[in-house]
Motif scaffolding. Structure first.
Motif, PDB file in Angstrom:
ATOM      1  N   ALA A   2      -2.799 -16.319 -31.826  1.00 42.29           N
ATOM      2  CA  ALA A   2      -1.604 -17.160 -31.862  1.00 42.29           C
ATOM      3  C   ALA A   2      -1.642 -18.123 -33.044  1.00 42.29           C
ATOM      4  N   GLY A   3      -2.833 -18.600 -33.373  1.00 45.77           N
ATOM      5  CA  GLY A   3      -2.937 -19.630 -34.396  1.00 45.77           C
ATOM      6  C   GLY A   3      -2.873 -19.121 -35.821  1.00 45.77           C
ATOM      7  N   ARG A   4      -3.438 -17.939 -36.078  1.00 49.97           N
ATOM      8  CA  ARG A   4      -3.528 -17.456 -37.457  1.00 49.97           C
ATOM      9  C   ARG A   4      -2.853 -16.112 -37.691  1.00 49.97           C
ATOM     10  N   ILE A   5      -2.845 -15.221 -36.671  1.00 47.89           N
ATOM     11  CA  ILE A   5      -2.325 -13.870 -36.882  1.00 47.89           C
ATOM     12  C   ILE A   5      -0.816 -13.803 -36.691  1.00 47.89           C
ATOM     13  N   MET A   6      -0.304 -14.356 -35.613  1.00 46.06           N
ATOM     14  CA  MET A   6       1.133 -14.260 -35.343  1.00 46.06           C
ATOM     15  C   MET A   6       2.000 -14.902 -36.432  1.00 46.06           C
ATOM     16  N   PRO A   7       1.582 -16.022 -37.014  1.00 45.28           N
ATOM     17  CA  PRO A   7       2.394 -16.547 -38.117  1.00 45.28           C
ATOM     18  C   PRO A   7       2.500 -15.579 -39.303  1.00 45.28           C
ATOM     19  N   VAL A   8       1.528 -14.690 -39.453  1.00 47.48           N
ATOM     20  CA  VAL A   8       1.545 -13.718 -40.547  1.00 47.48           C
ATOM     21  C   VAL A   8       2.399 -12.509 -40.195  1.00 47.48           C
ATOM     22  N   ILE A   9       2.227 -11.961 -38.985  1.00 47.71           N
ATOM     23  CA  ILE A   9       2.922 -10.724 -38.616  1.00 47.71           C
ATOM     24  C   ILE A   9       4.289 -10.980 -37.983  1.00 47.71           C
ATOM     25  N   GLN A  10       4.585 -12.235 -37.628  1.00 45.25           N
ATOM     26  CA  GLN A  10       5.907 -12.678 -37.186  1.00 45.25           C
ATOM     27  C   GLN A  10       6.322 -12.172 -35.806  1.00 45.25           C
ATOM     28  N   ARG A  11       5.391 -11.654 -35.045  1.00 48.09           N
ATOM     29  CA  ARG A  11       5.716 -11.182 -33.696  1.00 48.09           C
ATOM     30  C   ARG A  11       4.413 -10.933 -32.948  1.00 48.09           C
ATOM     31  N   SER A  12       4.505 -10.824 -31.641  1.00 50.48           N
ATOM     32  CA  SER A  12       3.334 -10.509 -30.831  1.00 50.48           C
ATOM     33  C   SER A  12       3.273  -9.002 -30.636  1.00 50.48           C
ATOM     34  N   ILE A  13       2.393  -8.358 -31.381  1.00 54.17           N
ATOM     35  CA  ILE A  13       2.288  -6.903 -31.350  1.00 54.17           C
ATOM     36  C   ILE A  13       0.850  -6.513 -31.673  1.00 54.17           C
ATOM     37  N   ILE A  14       0.376  -5.442 -31.100  1.00 54.04           N
ATOM     38  CA  ILE A  14      -0.976  -4.946 -31.369  1.00 54.04           C
ATOM     39  C   ILE A  14      -0.913  -3.444 -31.616  1.00 54.04           C
ATOM     40  N   PRO A  15      -1.922  -2.927 -32.331  1.00 54.10           N
ATOM     41  CA  PRO A  15      -3.116  -3.595 -32.842  1.00 54.10           C
ATOM     42  C   PRO A  15      -2.871  -4.284 -34.167  1.00 54.10           C
ATOM     43  N   VAL A  16      -3.727  -5.236 -34.456  1.00 55.13           N
ATOM     44  CA  VAL A  16      -3.760  -5.893 -35.757  1.00 55.13           C
ATOM     45  C   VAL A  16      -5.207  -5.938 -36.212  1.00 55.13           C
ATOM     46  N   LEU A  17      -5.433  -5.525 -37.445  1.00 55.75           N
ATOM     47  CA  LEU A  17      -6.770  -5.596 -38.030  1.00 55.75           C
ATOM     48  C   LEU A  17      -6.814  -6.772 -38.995  1.00 55.75           C
ATOM     49  N   GLU A  18      -7.832  -7.591 -38.849  1.00 55.75           N
ATOM     50  CA  GLU A  18      -8.123  -8.650 -39.807  1.00 55.75           C
ATOM     51  C   GLU A  18      -9.414  -8.243 -40.517  1.00 55.75           C
ATOM     52  N   THR A  19      -9.311  -7.901 -41.776  1.00 61.80           N
ATOM     53  CA  THR A  19     -10.468  -7.375 -42.500  1.00 61.80           C
ATOM     54  C   THR A  19     -11.445  -8.489 -42.844  1.00 61.80           C
ATOM     55  N   THR A  20     -12.634  -8.070 -43.270  1.00 63.15           N
ATOM     56  CA  THR A  20     -13.645  -9.048 -43.674  1.00 63.15           C
ATOM     57  C   THR A  20     -13.187  -9.865 -44.875  1.00 63.15           C
ATOM     58  N   GLY A  21     -12.248  -9.334 -45.645  1.00 66.46           N
ATOM     59  CA  GLY A  21     -11.716 -10.067 -46.789  1.00 66.46           C
ATOM     60  C   GLY A  21     -10.531 -10.938 -46.457  1.00 66.46           C
ATOM     61  N   GLY A  22     -10.118 -10.960 -45.194  1.00 59.96           N
ATOM     62  CA  GLY A  22      -9.010 -11.795 -44.776  1.00 59.96           C
ATOM     63  C   GLY A  22      -7.662 -11.120 -44.810  1.00 59.96           C
ATOM     64  N   GLU A  23      -7.604  -9.808 -45.124  1.00 61.17           N
ATOM     65  CA  GLU A  23      -6.327  -9.099 -45.133  1.00 61.17           C
ATOM     66  C   GLU A  23      -5.914  -8.765 -43.708  1.00 61.17           C
ATOM     67  N   VAL A  24      -4.626  -8.863 -43.423  1.00 58.01           N
ATOM     68  CA  VAL A  24      -4.081  -8.544 -42.100  1.00 58.01           C
ATOM     69  C   VAL A  24      -3.318  -7.231 -42.196  1.00 58.01           C
ATOM     70  N   VAL A  25      -3.683  -6.268 -41.340  1.00 60.22           N
ATOM     71  CA  VAL A  25      -3.046  -4.953 -41.328  1.00 60.22           C
ATOM     72  C   VAL A  25      -2.542  -4.695 -39.918  1.00 60.22           C
ATOM     73  N   GLN A  26      -1.228  -4.496 -39.790  1.00 62.09           N
ATOM     74  CA  GLN A  26      -0.630  -4.280 -38.472  1.00 62.09           C
ATOM     75  C   GLN A  26      -0.122  -2.852 -38.356  1.00 62.09           C
ATOM     76  N   ASP A  27      -0.417  -2.193 -37.267  1.00 59.31           N
ATOM     77  CA  ASP A  27      -0.031  -0.816 -36.941  1.00 59.31           C
ATOM     78  C   ASP A  27      -1.239   0.102 -37.088  1.00 59.31           C
ATOM     79  N   SER A  28      -1.423   0.942 -36.082  1.00 65.66           N
ATOM     80  CA  SER A  28      -2.585   1.833 -36.060  1.00 65.66           C
ATOM     81  C   SER A  28      -2.609   2.781 -37.250  1.00 65.66           C
ATOM     82  N   LEU A  29      -1.457   3.320 -37.649  1.00 65.02           N
ATOM     83  CA  LEU A  29      -1.431   4.247 -38.771  1.00 65.02           C
ATOM     84  C   LEU A  29      -1.741   3.538 -40.085  1.00 65.02           C
ATOM     85  N   ASP A  30      -1.284   2.301 -40.217  1.00 64.11           N
ATOM     86  CA  ASP A  30      -1.595   1.535 -41.415  1.00 64.11           C
ATOM     87  C   ASP A  30      -3.074   1.172 -41.466  1.00 64.11           C
ATOM     88  N   ILE A  31      -3.666   0.926 -40.313  1.00 67.67           N
ATOM     89  CA  ILE A  31      -5.105   0.639 -40.263  1.00 67.67           C
ATOM     90  C   ILE A  31      -5.888   1.861 -40.726  1.00 67.67           C
TER      91      ILE A  31
END
Length: 377
Positions: free
Chosen positions: A44-73
């Motif tokens: 809620a604090g860091r991921i949702m402001p980036v992806i703009q909705r409550s949806i899973i899965p979301v990957l947060e990489t070791t480099g800080g990149e946010v990737v949403q959607d299983s196919l995109d992961i």
């Protein structure tokens, strides 16, 4: 941009269909990660402001990149290089992989949700425990009721339920025969087809008590494939000399042909009708390039269409996301030599699947800033 971390973070829950796809891929590749529920304060604090909705899965990489959607992961790691690529070198295998992914992530949604919620009284304790573990007991009732309410827009009605159950039993029989001879759909390693199919076959149909018992008793080889897909690496002791590659020469296993026939029988005419609905929607509203496909980021459905499933009339909701999945097949073909394109189109035509390719409609669906948008031109 999120903050760098020492390990990849996968935000999801065990009973989530789309999280299961990403989780299986990470485990197969041996990619180190930790899975966190959406109740974790960082979501809620860091991921949702980036992806703009409550949806899973979301990957947060070791480099800080946010990737949403299983196919995109999956594609995120494919670009970096992995041991067992999800994309076979054979064009037909890859295109069929996309179509099977559509079948698993879209056409099997009614099956997954039917067996979870129509039989809720027989598995209430299990479901309540799972939902409470992911979001807390206070929210579990609200979310479970909301999920239960989705059945009509998925086309799950008293009229379609007999066909949905007949379809699932047919699928179990077909896959059981295939997995008696092959560890994965196209050979010795999982492809995009396996990942697309595992979503509903694990999270709902291979885990919820009612369908899981049906799978174990009617199709033990399918249940073993579910175990194999969720294990680290390639869990194939039953196939010690099979190897870890897909079948050579773009071959399609004979045991897979019944599955492809079932896919063709069940995705049409619903897919054709949904594409026609989207054509009309775009023609009427003329959205600009980059315009979100729906008024609010969390809305996945843009309307409903009168169609049929296995000959039974049904009304079904339309998700533009289906184009985000199927466009991959068109892109693969466009990047291939003309003679390869012709060969694959002929193979799809023979199997009754060529109309699963959306083709050039003057628009498609893209994802920008984690939101599905119309792509024009």
């Amino acid at each position: 941009m999120a903050q760098p971390d020492s390990v990849h973070r996968l935000y999801g829950v065990p009973h989530s269909l789309y999280t299961g796809i990403a989780r299986c891929y990470l485990r197969t590749q041996g990619i180190e990660y930790v899975e966190l529920p959406t109740s974790h304060p960082d979501f809620a604090g860091r991921i949702m402001p980036v992806i703009q909705r409550s949806i899973i899965p979301v990957l947060e990489t070791t480099g800080g990149e946010v990737v949403q959607d299983s196919l995109d992961i999956i594609d995120h790691f494919e670009r970096q290089g992995v041991r067992y690529s999800a994309y076979p070198q054979g064009l037909l295998q890859s295109v069929l992989g996309v179509i099977i992914t559509y079948y698993g992530t879209q056409a099997l949604l009614p099956h997954a949700m039917h067996y979870r919620w129509t039989y809720r009284d027989r598995q209430e304790g299990f479901l309540r425990d799972q939902f409470a573990a992911g979001i807390g007991p206070e929210m579990a009732d609200k979310v479970m009721s909301r999920m239960n309410s989705y059945l009509p827009q998925l086309g799950v009605t008293d009229h379609t339920i007999p066909e949905i159950e007949a379809s699932f039993e047919q699928l179990l029989e077909t896959l059981n025969a295939h997995f008696a001879e092959h560890p994965y759909l196209f050979g010795g390693r999982p492809s995009l087809a396996d990942y697309g199919l595992i979503g509903p076959m694990f999270a709902h149909l291979g885990r919820d008590p009612v369908p899981e018992n049906l799978m174990k008793t009617r199709a033990p080889k399918v249940f073993r494939w579910v175990e194999r897909m969720t294990a680290p690496g390639l869990d194939t002791p039953e196939f010690p000399d099979y190897g870890d590659d897909v079948l050579p020469s773009d071959a399609i296993p004979e045991t897979l042909e019944p599955l492809l026939r079932q896919v063709a029988d069940e995705i049409f005419p619903m897919l054709t009708d949904k594409l026609a609905f989207l054509d009309n929607l775009v023609a009427e509203h003329q959205p600009e390039d980059g315009q979100p496909v729906s008024a609010k980021p969390h809305q996945r459905y843009v309307g409903a269409v009168e169609t049929a499933f296995r000959g039974v009339p049904v009304q079904a909701g339309v998700q533009p996301y289906l184009l985000y999945v199927l466009r991959k097949a068109d892109e693969m073909l466009a990047e291939s030599p003309a003679e390869e394109q012709a060969r694959v189109r002929e193979a799809l035509t023979v199997r009754g699947l060529v109309e699963a390719l959306p083709g050039d409609r003057g628009y498609t669906v893209d994802r920008r800033n984690h939101i599905e948008v119309w792509q024009r031109g």
